[in-house]
Design a protein around this motif. Sequence first.
Motif, PDB file in Angstrom:
ATOM      1  N   LEU A   1     -34.198-103.562 -13.207  1.00 24.74           N
ATOM      2  CA  LEU A   1     -34.102-102.678 -14.370  1.00 24.74           C
ATOM      3  C   LEU A   1     -32.688-102.705 -14.948  1.00 24.74           C
ATOM      4  CD1 LEU A   1     -36.185 -99.621 -13.084  1.00 24.74           C
ATOM      5  CD2 LEU A   1     -36.884-101.302 -14.796  1.00 24.74           C
ATOM      6  N   LYS A   2     -31.692-102.705 -14.082  1.00 22.90           N
ATOM      7  CA  LYS A   2     -30.302-102.743 -14.529  1.00 22.90           C
ATOM      8  C   LYS A   2     -30.003-104.049 -15.253  1.00 22.90           C
ATOM      9  CE  LYS A   2     -26.014-101.293 -14.741  1.00 22.90           C
ATOM     10  NZ  LYS A   2     -25.645-100.134 -15.602  1.00 22.90           N
ATOM     11  N   ALA A   3     -30.527-105.158 -14.729  1.00 18.68           N
ATOM     12  CA  ALA A   3     -30.287-106.462 -15.347  1.00 18.68           C
ATOM     13  C   ALA A   3     -30.977-106.561 -16.711  1.00 18.68           C
ATOM     14  CB  ALA A   3     -30.783-107.573 -14.424  1.00 18.68           C
ATOM     15  N   ALA A   4     -32.173-105.986 -16.818  1.00 14.90           N
ATOM     16  CA  ALA A   4     -32.930-106.074 -18.071  1.00 14.90           C
ATOM     17  C   ALA A   4     -32.344-105.194 -19.164  1.00 14.90           C
ATOM     18  CB  ALA A   4     -34.389-105.696 -17.821  1.00 14.90           C
ATOM     19  N   ALA A   5     -31.764-104.064 -18.769  1.00 13.90           N
ATOM     20  CA  ALA A   5     -31.215-103.123 -19.747  1.00 13.90           C
ATOM     21  C   ALA A   5     -29.963-102.469 -19.160  1.00 13.90           C
ATOM     22  CB  ALA A   5     -32.251-102.068 -20.118  1.00 13.90           C
ATOM     23  N   PRO A   6     -28.827-103.161 -19.225  1.00 15.34           N
ATOM     24  CA  PRO A   6     -27.600-102.641 -18.605  1.00 15.34           C
ATOM     25  C   PRO A   6     -27.188-101.265 -19.104  1.00 15.34           C
ATOM     26  CG  PRO A   6     -27.352-104.957 -19.215  1.00 15.34           C
ATOM     27  CD  PRO A   6     -28.643-104.495 -19.799  1.00 15.34           C
ATOM     28  N   ASP A   7     -27.523-100.950 -20.349  1.00 10.67           N
ATOM     29  CA  ASP A   7     -27.159 -99.653 -20.920  1.00 10.67           C
ATOM     30  C   ASP A   7     -28.251 -98.601 -20.740  1.00 10.67           C
ATOM     31  OD1 ASP A   7     -24.706-100.669 -21.795  1.00 10.67           O
ATOM     32  OD2 ASP A   7     -25.614-101.432 -23.652  1.00 10.67           O
ATOM     33  N   GLY A   8     -29.366 -98.990 -20.122  1.00 18.07           N
ATOM     34  CA  GLY A   8     -30.456 -98.052 -19.885  1.00 18.07           C
ATOM     35  C   GLY A   8     -31.554 -98.120 -20.931  1.00 18.07           C
ATOM     36  N   PHE A   9     -32.579 -97.302 -20.729  1.00 19.93           N
ATOM     37  CA  PHE A   9     -33.769 -97.303 -21.585  1.00 19.93           C
ATOM     38  C   PHE A   9     -33.829 -96.033 -22.428  1.00 19.93           C
ATOM     39  CE2 PHE A   9     -34.718 -99.854 -17.857  1.00 19.93           C
ATOM     40  CZ  PHE A   9     -35.230-101.017 -18.427  1.00 19.93           C
ATOM     41  N   ASP A  10     -34.206 -96.222 -23.681  1.00 22.82           N
ATOM     42  CA  ASP A  10     -34.424 -95.073 -24.564  1.00 22.82           C
ATOM     43  C   ASP A  10     -35.812 -94.479 -24.354  1.00 22.82           C
ATOM     44  OD1 ASP A  10     -31.985 -95.248 -26.533  1.00 22.82           O
ATOM     45  OD2 ASP A  10     -32.772 -97.298 -26.401  1.00 22.82           O
ATOM     46  N   CYS A  11     -36.784 -95.348 -24.107  1.00 24.51           N
ATOM     47  CA  CYS A  11     -38.181 -94.926 -23.955  1.00 24.51           C
ATOM     48  C   CYS A  11     -38.786 -95.589 -22.728  1.00 24.51           C
ATOM     49  CB  CYS A  11     -39.012 -95.292 -25.186  1.00 24.51           C
ATOM     50  SG  CYS A  11     -38.420 -94.633 -26.749  1.00 24.51           S
ATOM     51  N   PHE A  12     -39.657 -94.874 -22.072  1.00 22.01           N
ATOM     52  CA  PHE A  12     -40.357 -95.389 -20.889  1.00 22.01           C
ATOM     53  C   PHE A  12     -41.812 -94.962 -20.980  1.00 22.01           C
ATOM     54  CE2 PHE A  12     -40.938 -94.448 -16.060  1.00 22.01           C
ATOM     55  CZ  PHE A  12     -41.729 -95.575 -15.902  1.00 22.01           C
ATOM     56  N   PHE A  13     -42.710 -95.945 -21.059  1.00 23.37           N
ATOM     57  CA  PHE A  13     -44.149 -95.681 -21.069  1.00 23.37           C
ATOM     58  C   PHE A  13     -44.666 -95.994 -19.670  1.00 23.37           C
ATOM     59  CE2 PHE A  13     -48.604 -96.000 -21.869  1.00 23.37           C
ATOM     60  CZ  PHE A  13     -48.854 -95.273 -23.028  1.00 23.37           C
ATOM     61  N   ASP A  14     -45.030 -94.945 -18.954  1.00 16.88           N
ATOM     62  CA  ASP A  14     -45.323 -95.046 -17.522  1.00 16.88           C
ATOM     63  C   ASP A  14     -46.818 -95.087 -17.252  1.00 16.88           C
ATOM     64  OD1 ASP A  14     -45.156 -94.983 -14.755  1.00 16.88           O
ATOM     65  OD2 ASP A  14     -44.833 -92.811 -14.667  1.00 16.88           O
ATOM     66  N   ASN A  15     -47.291 -96.226 -16.753  1.00 19.58           N
ATOM     67  CA  ASN A  15     -48.690 -96.393 -16.373  1.00 19.58           C
ATOM     68  C   ASN A  15     -48.908 -96.349 -14.868  1.00 19.58           C
ATOM     69  OD1 ASN A  15     -49.999 -97.081 -19.019  1.00 19.58           O
ATOM     70  ND2 ASN A  15     -48.534 -98.775 -18.955  1.00 19.58           N
ATOM     71  N   ILE A  16     -47.834 -96.340 -14.078  1.00 19.43           N
ATOM     72  CA  ILE A  16     -47.941 -96.577 -12.638  1.00 19.43           C
ATOM     73  C   ILE A  16     -47.664 -95.338 -11.806  1.00 19.43           C
ATOM     74  CG2 ILE A  16     -46.902 -97.828 -10.709  1.00 19.43           C
ATOM     75  CD1 ILE A  16     -46.637-100.242 -12.494  1.00 19.43           C
ATOM     76  N   GLY A  17     -46.616 -94.597 -12.134  1.00 19.94           N
ATOM     77  CA  GLY A  17     -46.268 -93.414 -11.368  1.00 19.94           C
ATOM     78  C   GLY A  17     -45.595 -93.742 -10.047  1.00 19.94           C
ATOM     79  N   GLY A  18     -45.509 -92.737  -9.181  1.00 17.09           N
ATOM     80  CA  GLY A  18     -44.991 -92.926  -7.833  1.00 17.09           C
ATOM     81  C   GLY A  18     -43.546 -93.364  -7.786  1.00 17.09           C
ATOM     82  N   GLU A  19     -43.240 -94.253  -6.837  1.00 19.83           N
ATOM     83  CA  GLU A  19     -41.873 -94.693  -6.583  1.00 19.83           C
ATOM     84  C   GLU A  19     -41.268 -95.390  -7.795  1.00 19.83           C
ATOM     85  OE1 GLU A  19     -39.433 -97.564  -3.447  1.00 19.83           O
ATOM     86  OE2 GLU A  19     -41.523 -97.054  -3.074  1.00 19.83           O
ATOM     87  N   PHE A  20     -42.083 -96.141  -8.542  1.00 20.44           N
ATOM     88  CA  PHE A  20     -41.564 -96.827  -9.724  1.00 20.44           C
ATOM     89  C   PHE A  20     -40.977 -95.808 -10.698  1.00 20.44           C
ATOM     90  CE2 PHE A  20     -41.773-100.843 -12.248  1.00 20.44           C
ATOM     91  CZ  PHE A  20     -41.212-100.353 -13.409  1.00 20.44           C
ATOM     92  N   THR A  21     -41.710 -94.733 -10.939  1.00 20.84           N
ATOM     93  CA  THR A  21     -41.247 -93.730 -11.893  1.00 20.84           C
ATOM     94  C   THR A  21     -39.941 -93.092 -11.444  1.00 20.84           C
ATOM     95  OG1 THR A  21     -43.535 -93.268 -12.508  1.00 20.84           O
ATOM     96  CG2 THR A  21     -41.898 -91.632 -13.133  1.00 20.84           C
TER      97      THR A  21
END
Length: 330
Positions: free
Chosen positions: A205-225
């Motif tokens: 996640l850090k490599a994909a977006a070093p500055d972080g995410f503005d939006c997160f669409f969560d389909n999975i839940g749990g530890e990922f969230t």
Amino acid sequence: MVKSKVWILKKMFEGNAKASDFELEEEDVSDNLKDGEFLIEALHWSVDPYMRSVDTGLLVPRNCMPGEQLSKVIASKNSSHPVGNVVRAFVGWRSHTLITNVQLQGIGQMPEMGDLPLSLALGILGMTGMTAYFGLLEICQPKESETVLVNGAAGATGYIVGQIAKIKGCKVVGCAGTDAKCKWLKELGFDEVFNYKKVDLSEALKAAAPDGFDCFFDNIGGEFTATALKHMKQYGRVALCGHISTYSDQEPPKGEYPFYNMLSKQLKIQAFNVMQFMSRWAEGEKVMAEWIKEGKIKYRESITKGFQNMPSAFIGLFDGANTGKAIVSA
């Protein structure tokens, strides 16, 4: 009298769903119609992760498994639903159903399909498509140049979310469970993708977006969230759509509580059910159909042939067997 094949829930699920949890039966369905009634025969059935969740209250042992189907009217005494008409019907895993006046509330309007495949009314032009459309645009409200994270991105809802975010001018990061699915997401225009089974999630996640995410669409839940919330930007927005990673858990999930990240970053986090937007479905369906025809949105279905294969198609959802929307066709 018409014979209807019906998949019933033999017993409540314990852990992962198994073939032995289901039983195929036959029921007699009357074709002696009263005024206002009509008889439907299923063409396509939807299988979706929510069917596993006890939270919906839809699972009852020895009852028909819940779900939506596309059906053709084969006999009718209802002028609004003549013979040959195709309807969306929330009547479960059944081959034939008598729709009485009481059951009319389970009959949904079909979208304008044009020359598109009928089965899309159960997917990108149906519940999963509207979940993506309203969940992203109304809950996350993405803005041009923002960064959007989608997990379960090759599933029935996730791949649509990512494409809508690209239409809105966002950078889109998605993850899936196989390299083939990741390759497909790149073909759809996702900017960054990774196979979550092969990486350290936080590092990816850090490599994909070093500055972080503005939006997160969560389909999975749990530890990922819990992990993803650490990588949100200040004032980020999160749409909690599903928690497929925990549907089969027999004990409450254990792990890190993410409340500190929610508070310190002042995140807007909203769980939603697409049915809250039901009155606006026609709006979403129209826009989605236009995007498909314009080539801005591509779709994929994982189609299983044969009503007898309903349980295996459903079980496959939790093993990542499907890419795009999972459909069973007669």
